[in-house]
Write a protein that holds these residues in place. Structure first.
Motif, PDB file in Angstrom:
ATOM      1  N   ASP A  74       0.918  -1.361   0.063  1.00 18.64           N
ATOM      2  CA  ASP A  74      -0.025   0.122  -0.066  1.00 18.64           C
ATOM      3  C   ASP A  74       0.829   1.052  -0.070  1.00 18.64           C
ATOM      4  OD1 ASP A  74      -2.158   2.055   1.026  1.00 18.64           O
ATOM      5  OD2 ASP A  74      -3.175  -0.096   0.720  1.00 18.64           O
ATOM      6  N   THR A  75       0.324   2.312   0.723  1.00 13.90           N
ATOM      7  CA  THR A  75       1.187   3.459   0.732  1.00 13.90           C
ATOM      8  C   THR A  75       2.032   3.567   1.949  1.00 13.90           C
ATOM      9  OG1 THR A  75      -0.702   4.504   2.142  1.00 13.90           O
ATOM     10  CG2 THR A  75      -0.875   4.634  -0.339  1.00 13.90           C
ATOM     11  N   GLY A  76       2.401   2.448   2.469  1.00 17.35           N
ATOM     12  CA  GLY A  76       3.164   2.654   3.715  1.00 17.35           C
ATOM     13  C   GLY A  76       2.284   2.786   4.906  1.00 17.35           C
ATOM     14  N   VAL A  77       2.846   2.427   5.941  1.00 20.16           N
ATOM     15  CA  VAL A  77       2.257   2.487   7.676  1.00 20.16           C
ATOM     16  C   VAL A  77       2.960   3.411   8.557  1.00 20.16           C
ATOM     17  CG1 VAL A  77       1.426   0.961   9.402  1.00 20.16           C
ATOM     18  CG2 VAL A  77       1.227   0.266   7.047  1.00 20.16           C
ATOM     19  N   ASP A  78       2.221   4.219   9.315  1.00 17.55           N
ATOM     20  CA  ASP A  78       2.973   5.186  10.188  1.00 17.55           C
ATOM     21  C   ASP A  78       3.177   4.048  11.297  1.00 17.55           C
ATOM     22  OD1 ASP A  78       3.761   6.538  12.252  1.00 17.55           O
ATOM     23  OD2 ASP A  78       2.168   8.416  11.797  1.00 17.55           O
ATOM     24  N   PRO A  79       4.253   3.832  11.865  1.00 10.44           N
ATOM     25  CA  PRO A  79       4.508   2.805  13.017  1.00 10.44           C
ATOM     26  C   PRO A  79       4.405   3.321  14.363  1.00 10.44           C
ATOM     27  CG  PRO A  79       6.673   3.299  11.756  1.00 10.44           C
ATOM     28  CD  PRO A  79       5.790   4.156  10.983  1.00 10.44           C
ATOM     29  N   ARG A  80       4.406   4.867  14.428  1.00 16.37           N
ATOM     30  CA  ARG A  80       4.409   5.632  15.542  1.00 16.37           C
ATOM     31  C   ARG A  80       3.204   5.268  16.066  1.00 16.37           C
ATOM     32  NH1 ARG A  80       6.418  10.982  12.847  1.00 16.37           N
ATOM     33  NH2 ARG A  80       4.922  10.176  11.192  1.00 16.37           N
TER      34      ARG A  80
ATOM     35  N   PHE B 240       7.972   6.339   5.753  1.00 18.44           N
ATOM     36  CA  PHE B 240       6.499   6.379   6.474  1.00 18.44           C
ATOM     37  C   PHE B 240       5.464   6.847   5.414  1.00 18.44           C
ATOM     38  CE2 PHE B 240       7.164  10.798   6.014  1.00 18.44           C
ATOM     39  CZ  PHE B 240       8.625  11.017   6.437  1.00 18.44           C
ATOM     40  N   ASP B 241       3.992   6.822   6.081  1.00 18.01           N
ATOM     41  CA  ASP B 241       3.012   6.955   5.096  1.00 18.01           C
ATOM     42  C   ASP B 241       2.781   8.487   4.855  1.00 18.01           C
ATOM     43  OD1 ASP B 241       0.508   6.737   3.802  1.00 18.01           O
ATOM     44  OD2 ASP B 241      -0.402   5.556   5.478  1.00 18.01           O
ATOM     45  N   CYS B 242       2.823   8.713   3.582  1.00 20.11           N
ATOM     46  CA  CYS B 242       2.531  10.004   3.409  1.00 20.11           C
ATOM     47  C   CYS B 242       1.090  10.365   3.009  1.00 20.11           C
ATOM     48  CB  CYS B 242       3.470  10.609   2.081  1.00 20.11           C
ATOM     49  SG  CYS B 242       5.191  10.439   2.494  1.00 20.11           S
ATOM     50  N   ILE B 243       0.119   9.269   2.809  1.00 21.23           N
ATOM     51  CA  ILE B 243      -1.273   9.596   2.544  1.00 21.23           C
ATOM     52  C   ILE B 243      -2.154   9.286   3.649  1.00 21.23           C
ATOM     53  CG2 ILE B 243      -2.965   8.822   1.081  1.00 21.23           C
ATOM     54  CD1 ILE B 243      -0.929  10.295  -0.347  1.00 21.23           C
ATOM     55  N   GLY B 244      -1.894   8.146   4.664  1.00 21.32           N
ATOM     56  CA  GLY B 244      -2.729   7.962   5.603  1.00 21.32           C
ATOM     57  C   GLY B 244      -3.533   6.342   5.314  1.00 21.32           C
TER      58      GLY B 244
ATOM     59  N   GLN C  43       4.559   0.848  -1.827  1.00 21.69           N
ATOM     60  CA  GLN C  43       4.799   0.757  -3.375  1.00 21.69           C
ATOM     61  C   GLN C  43       4.288   1.938  -4.041  1.00 21.69           C
ATOM     62  OE1 GLN C  43       2.226   0.172  -6.207  1.00 21.69           O
ATOM     63  NE2 GLN C  43       0.688   0.908  -4.903  1.00 21.69           N
ATOM     64  N   THR C  44       3.607   3.054  -3.243  1.00 21.34           N
ATOM     65  CA  THR C  44       3.268   4.428  -3.817  1.00 21.34           C
ATOM     66  C   THR C  44       3.020   5.294  -3.035  1.00 21.34           C
ATOM     67  OG1 THR C  44       1.301   5.240  -5.335  1.00 21.34           O
ATOM     68  CG2 THR C  44       0.861   3.717  -3.666  1.00 21.34           C
ATOM     69  N   ASN C  45       2.869   6.578  -3.320  1.00 16.22           N
ATOM     70  CA  ASN C  45       2.867   7.902  -2.672  1.00 16.22           C
ATOM     71  C   ASN C  45       1.362   8.232  -2.972  1.00 16.22           C
ATOM     72  OD1 ASN C  45       5.089   8.273  -0.403  1.00 16.22           O
ATOM     73  ND2 ASN C  45       6.268   8.107  -2.227  1.00 16.22           N
ATOM     74  N   GLN C  46       0.511   7.606  -3.841  1.00 15.35           N
ATOM     75  CA  GLN C  46      -0.851   8.069  -3.910  1.00 15.35           C
ATOM     76  C   GLN C  46      -1.834   7.031  -4.021  1.00 15.35           C
ATOM     77  OE1 GLN C  46       1.269   9.013  -8.116  1.00 15.35           O
ATOM     78  NE2 GLN C  46       0.011  11.002  -7.696  1.00 15.35           N
ATOM     79  N   THR C  47      -3.143   7.276  -3.651  1.00 22.54           N
ATOM     80  CA  THR C  47      -4.012   6.418  -3.426  1.00 22.54           C
ATOM     81  C   THR C  47      -4.751   5.990  -4.715  1.00 22.54           C
ATOM     82  OG1 THR C  47      -5.678   8.229  -3.361  1.00 22.54           O
ATOM     83  CG2 THR C  47      -4.734   7.360  -1.158  1.00 22.54           C
ATOM     84  N   ASP C  48      -4.901   6.877  -5.749  1.00 25.71           N
ATOM     85  CA  ASP C  48      -5.548   6.568  -6.992  1.00 25.71           C
ATOM     86  C   ASP C  48      -4.498   6.242  -8.183  1.00 25.71           C
ATOM     87  OD1 ASP C  48      -4.620   9.157  -7.278  1.00 25.71           O
ATOM     88  OD2 ASP C  48      -6.272   9.746  -8.269  1.00 25.71           O
ATOM     89  N   LYS C  49      -3.168   6.434  -7.892  1.00 23.97           N
ATOM     90  CA  LYS C  49      -2.005   5.861  -9.121  1.00 23.97           C
ATOM     91  C   LYS C  49      -0.811   5.304  -8.245  1.00 23.97           C
ATOM     92  CE  LYS C  49      -3.162  10.120 -11.885  1.00 23.97           C
ATOM     93  NZ  LYS C  49      -2.660  11.393 -12.424  1.00 23.97           N
TER      94      LYS C  49
END
Length: 395
Positions: free
Chosen positions: A76-82, A100-104, A139-145
């Motif tokens: 996904d877009t990563g996970v914030d482990p904090r 880290f997750d730049c999208i949420g 694998q991405t920093n975008q939700t729709d792309k």
């Protein structure tokens, strides 16, 4: 380099060091020279009682299993482990941007799958399988792309890392390397759960979403609190099962929460969490039978009509056909040579035995005869018996 960018990179470096040397090397190999903005929307600090959690009632399964021993990978877009409710076993960044997750988005998915149970702290939200082991593959920093090639790479890497369940809440188009990655993971006995996709408002025309549309993938559509399929849930992709997908509550970046999330991408992690519960309870089942269990135990499932996932039934229901399928194997025939063959008959010994038996029988007969004759002889004093003479005529 601007001050803002220096601050972002410094924050990335600080988080990388905090993650530890082994995880840091995988989480942030080398930041790109032109990283995209990393500005996730802000969440809130308050969290209510999630309707999806009440509807599925997955806490009723926890006395049986909480998903312990099962590894779930989130591509996904990563996970914030904090976030206090999230714990990662491994964190990998395939984008070479930020660890880290730049999208949420990925952080919310992770919370639905395995958010820790903190009800003792009056936090009503929890994940479906709170003791599952989480791997984040960004694998991405975008939700729709996103790069479909990185999505394929992430699925392969998840399988190689031993993930038993992989959640893909990103819809992509069909591509040979993505199909090959899915086939690779399925061959390694991975349960792949993917969002069926959302109908885009721009054109309103549904199109199959991948990897959800590939055979063997557990494709998930979205329902609302009324139990009906949502208007945005993609109907052109095959749907295996339904799960809550509107007004969803979950974890968010910055140790926050969101209570207004919608999309099949938030329905899929509910099913991924259930898959973790099933795999923990039934480790003998392969990915095909895990998928089948979830599909046929869903509420309202009938024929080709998918039902709403039912965690308790998925874990506990006894399926007759499955009992036959997992019955113990019949013992194999004994190998040749393990049992000794009967020895050939000894004719000489047999003949001797027969002769001895006959002599014994004759001796017994003689003894019996002697027992009769000797007493008679003694009574007659061993004199011969008289012979009757016929009388002459006229006498």
């Amino acid at each position: 380099m601007t001050g803002r960018r220096r601050g972002i990179l410094s924050g990335a470096l600080a988080l990388t060091l905090a993650l530890g040397p082994a995880t840091a090397a995988e989480a942030a190999p080398a930041l790109r020279d032109d990283p995209p903005k990393c500005e996730p929307e802000r969440g809130g600090t308050k969290v209510g009682d999630p309707w999806g959690q009440r509807r599925l009632n997955f806490t009723a399964v926890w006395p049986i299993t909480e998903g312990e021993g099962v590894t779930v990978a989130i591509v996904d877009t990563g996970v914030d482990p904090r976030h206090p409710q999230l714990k990662l076993a491994k964190q990998i960044d395939l984008t070479n941007t930020y660890p880290f997750d730049c999208i949420g988005h990925g952080t919310a998915v992770a919370g639905i799958i395995a958010g820790a149970d903190m009800r003792q702290l009056k936090i009503p939200f929890a994940g479906v399988a709170p003791k599952a082991r989480l791997i984040s593959i960004k694998q991405t920093n975008q939700t729709d792309k996103g790069d479909v090639g990185l999505l394929a790479k992430g699925i392969i890497q998840a399988a190689d890392l031993g993930a038993q369940v992989v959640n893909v809440s990103i819809q992509a188009h069909d591509q040979p390397d993505l199909k090959a990655a899915v086939d690779y993971a399925l061959a390694k006995d991975v349960v792949i759960v993917a969002a069926a996709g959302n109908i885009r408002k721009e054109d309103g025309v549904p199109a199959p979403a991948y990897p959800a549309a590939y055979p063997g993938v557990l494709s998930v559509g979205a329902t609302g609190p009324d139990g009906k399929v949502t208007d945005f849930s993609n109907s052109s992709a095959p749907v295996s099962v339904l799960a809550p997908g509107t007004e969803i509550t979950s974890t968010w970046t910055g140790s926050a929460y969101r209570q207004d999330l919608s999309g099949t991408s938030y329905a899929a992690p509910y099913v991924a969490g259930v898959a973790a519960l099933v795999r923990a309870r039934h480790p003998e089942l392969d990915n095909v039978r895990v998928r089948r269990r979830i599909e046929i135990t869903a509420d309202g499932a009938s024929g080709k009509t998918p039902g709403i996932v039912n965690p308790l039934l998925a874990v506990t229901k006894i399926l007759p056909s499955e009992v036959v399928a997992i019955a113990p194997r019949q013992p194999a025939a004994l190998p040749s040579g393990i049992v000794s063959k009967a020895p050939a008959p000894d004719t000489e010994t047999i003949n001797r035995s027969v002769g001895v038996a006959m002599i014994a029988m004759l001796a017994a007969a003689l003894v019996s005869a002697a027992g009769l004759v000797i007493p008679l002889g003694r009574r007659r004093r061993w004199k011969p018996g008289r012979t009757a003479v016929p009388s002459e005529p006229g006498r």
